[in-house]
Scaffold this motif. Sequence first.
Motif, PDB file in Angstrom:
ATOM      1  N   CYS A 280       8.046  44.093 -20.085  1.00 59.32           N
ATOM      2  CA  CYS A 280       8.920  44.545 -21.166  1.00 59.32           C
ATOM      3  C   CYS A 280       8.936  46.069 -21.151  1.00 59.32           C
ATOM      4  CB  CYS A 280       8.374  44.121 -22.531  1.00 59.32           C
ATOM      5  SG  CYS A 280       8.119  42.363 -22.736  1.00 59.32           S
ATOM      6  N   PRO A 281      10.012  46.675 -21.634  1.00 59.85           N
ATOM      7  CA  PRO A 281      10.044  48.135 -21.702  1.00 59.85           C
ATOM      8  C   PRO A 281       9.201  48.632 -22.879  1.00 59.85           C
ATOM      9  CG  PRO A 281      12.093  47.233 -22.539  1.00 59.85           C
ATOM     10  CD  PRO A 281      11.274  46.075 -22.080  1.00 59.85           C
ATOM     11  N   ASP A 282       7.907  48.451 -22.774  1.00 64.03           N
ATOM     12  CA  ASP A 282       7.028  48.728 -23.904  1.00 64.03           C
ATOM     13  C   ASP A 282       5.633  49.078 -23.376  1.00 64.03           C
ATOM     14  OD1 ASP A 282       5.312  48.588 -26.124  1.00 64.03           O
ATOM     15  OD2 ASP A 282       6.515  47.019 -27.067  1.00 64.03           O
ATOM     16  N   LEU A 283       5.154  50.247 -23.733  1.00 65.12           N
ATOM     17  CA  LEU A 283       3.839  50.690 -23.269  1.00 65.12           C
ATOM     18  C   LEU A 283       2.751  49.657 -23.568  1.00 65.12           C
ATOM     19  CD1 LEU A 283       1.925  52.907 -22.142  1.00 65.12           C
ATOM     20  CD2 LEU A 283       1.866  53.892 -24.442  1.00 65.12           C
ATOM     21  N   ARG A 284       2.884  48.962 -24.691  1.00 64.95           N
ATOM     22  CA  ARG A 284       1.850  47.986 -25.050  1.00 64.95           C
ATOM     23  C   ARG A 284       1.726  46.874 -24.007  1.00 64.95           C
ATOM     24  NH1 ARG A 284       4.032  47.102 -30.944  1.00 64.95           N
ATOM     25  NH2 ARG A 284       5.841  47.603 -29.701  1.00 64.95           N
ATOM     26  N   CYS A 285       2.844  46.496 -23.422  1.00 64.21           N
ATOM     27  CA  CYS A 285       2.781  45.451 -22.396  1.00 64.21           C
ATOM     28  C   CYS A 285       2.110  45.981 -21.128  1.00 64.21           C
ATOM     29  CB  CYS A 285       4.172  44.914 -22.104  1.00 64.21           C
ATOM     30  SG  CYS A 285       4.805  43.941 -23.494  1.00 64.21           S
ATOM     31  N   PHE A 286       2.285  47.265 -20.837  1.00 62.16           N
ATOM     32  CA  PHE A 286       1.585  47.875 -19.705  1.00 62.16           C
ATOM     33  C   PHE A 286       0.078  47.849 -19.970  1.00 62.16           C
ATOM     34  CE2 PHE A 286       4.816  50.073 -17.005  1.00 62.16           C
ATOM     35  CZ  PHE A 286       5.943  49.662 -17.691  1.00 62.16           C
ATOM     36  N   GLU A 287      -0.289  48.155 -21.226  1.00 61.54           N
ATOM     37  CA  GLU A 287      -1.711  48.166 -21.587  1.00 61.54           C
ATOM     38  C   GLU A 287      -2.309  46.763 -21.520  1.00 61.54           C
ATOM     39  OE1 GLU A 287      -1.396  52.110 -24.474  1.00 61.54           O
ATOM     40  OE2 GLU A 287      -1.287  50.117 -25.361  1.00 61.54           O
ATOM     41  N   LEU A 288      -1.540  45.793 -22.018  1.00 60.85           N
ATOM     42  CA  LEU A 288      -2.007  44.402 -21.948  1.00 60.85           C
ATOM     43  C   LEU A 288      -2.203  43.967 -20.497  1.00 60.85           C
ATOM     44  CD1 LEU A 288       0.126  42.379 -24.534  1.00 60.85           C
ATOM     45  CD2 LEU A 288      -2.375  42.403 -24.339  1.00 60.85           C
ATOM     46  N   ALA A 289      -1.234  44.320 -19.664  1.00 61.99           N
ATOM     47  CA  ALA A 289      -1.317  43.937 -18.250  1.00 61.99           C
ATOM     48  C   ALA A 289      -2.548  44.550 -17.614  1.00 61.99           C
ATOM     49  CB  ALA A 289      -0.059  44.381 -17.513  1.00 61.99           C
ATOM     50  N   CYS A 290      -2.850  45.785 -18.004  1.00 56.18           N
ATOM     51  CA  CYS A 290      -4.009  46.485 -17.467  1.00 56.18           C
ATOM     52  C   CYS A 290      -5.292  45.780 -17.911  1.00 56.18           C
ATOM     53  CB  CYS A 290      -3.958  47.930 -17.962  1.00 56.18           C
ATOM     54  SG  CYS A 290      -5.049  49.021 -17.073  1.00 56.18           S
ATOM     55  N   GLU A 291      -5.373  45.472 -19.202  1.00 58.35           N
ATOM     56  CA  GLU A 291      -6.560  44.773 -19.724  1.00 58.35           C
ATOM     57  C   GLU A 291      -6.785  43.442 -19.021  1.00 58.35           C
ATOM     58  OE1 GLU A 291      -6.121  44.140 -23.943  1.00 58.35           O
ATOM     59  OE2 GLU A 291      -5.782  46.297 -24.250  1.00 58.35           O
ATOM     60  N   ARG A 292      -5.711  42.780 -18.733  1.00 61.37           N
ATOM     61  CA  ARG A 292      -5.827  41.443 -18.129  1.00 61.37           C
ATOM     62  C   ARG A 292      -5.894  41.465 -16.617  1.00 61.37           C
ATOM     63  NH1 ARG A 292      -1.080  38.301 -21.423  1.00 61.37           N
ATOM     64  NH2 ARG A 292      -2.282  38.046 -23.332  1.00 61.37           N
ATOM     65  N   GLN A 293      -5.977  42.649 -16.063  1.00 60.77           N
ATOM     66  CA  GLN A 293      -6.019  42.759 -14.595  1.00 60.77           C
ATOM     67  C   GLN A 293      -4.765  42.152 -13.954  1.00 60.77           C
ATOM     68  OE1 GLN A 293      -9.338  43.654 -13.048  1.00 60.77           O
ATOM     69  NE2 GLN A 293      -9.909  44.151 -15.121  1.00 60.77           N
TER      70      GLN A 293
END
Length: 240
Positions: A58-71
């Motif tokens: 999604c065009p949303d920094l939070r989704c980038f952060e979630l993806a990072c947390e979840r590897q």
Amino acid sequence: MGRDRRRWSGRRAGPYRTCIGCRRRLALKASVRLVRDPQGGLLPDLSGKLPGRGAHLCPDLRCFELACERQAFQRSLDASAQPGELGPLVERLVEGGLAQTRALLATAARSGWIEPGRDAVRQAVTAHQAALVLLAEDGSAALRAELGALAERERVPCRQALRVVELAQYHHGRDLAVLAVRHRGLAARLLEELDRTQALSASLHGPRAPVPRELTGNPGGGKMPLTQGGHGPSRPGKGV
Ligand SMILES: [Zn+2]
């Protein structure tokens, strides 16, 4: 990992992708694509055409952060990402989106598909010849309210982006606070670009943050049309 949801995507509704951060499905056109760079880092695919395996978000920094947390970058792309890289990555996507917006506007202007200024925009909208109304972020609040209401009544998409002096380059160098795009295909691509870029920018800066340095984001957080006027950033209006 893929619970396969393709069977719900249905061709009629257009292609969809699953965000590797929040795992929700979103339209391909609204998504952001990343690929793995040769060093194993993340590369934003600004054109949407880079070869190789891609991951969508999604065009949303939070989704980038979630993806990072979840590897999830690791799993989908075999790429590594540190949390500190994500903000700059989203910044690059915003800059790329703005560059693409300008390029699309330049194409529209070169081929005569732009109506510049209040009167021409009014006329194009009421004659059902406008596919998109674009208001400068620093145009007058009265103009934004007037044309926002008109566009809403006539069901023409209306957005705010760029500044009066930037829109001037599509108007022989003269300040321009509003323009309409008549070409439907170009307008559709502009809308995609504008909405994705504004969403990315809002996720970085928050919907109420001041306009950063230059031209990014929409401080009102969003989409036109404005129906009541009077709100939005209060800078003195200029341009036509
Ligand atoms: Zn997401």
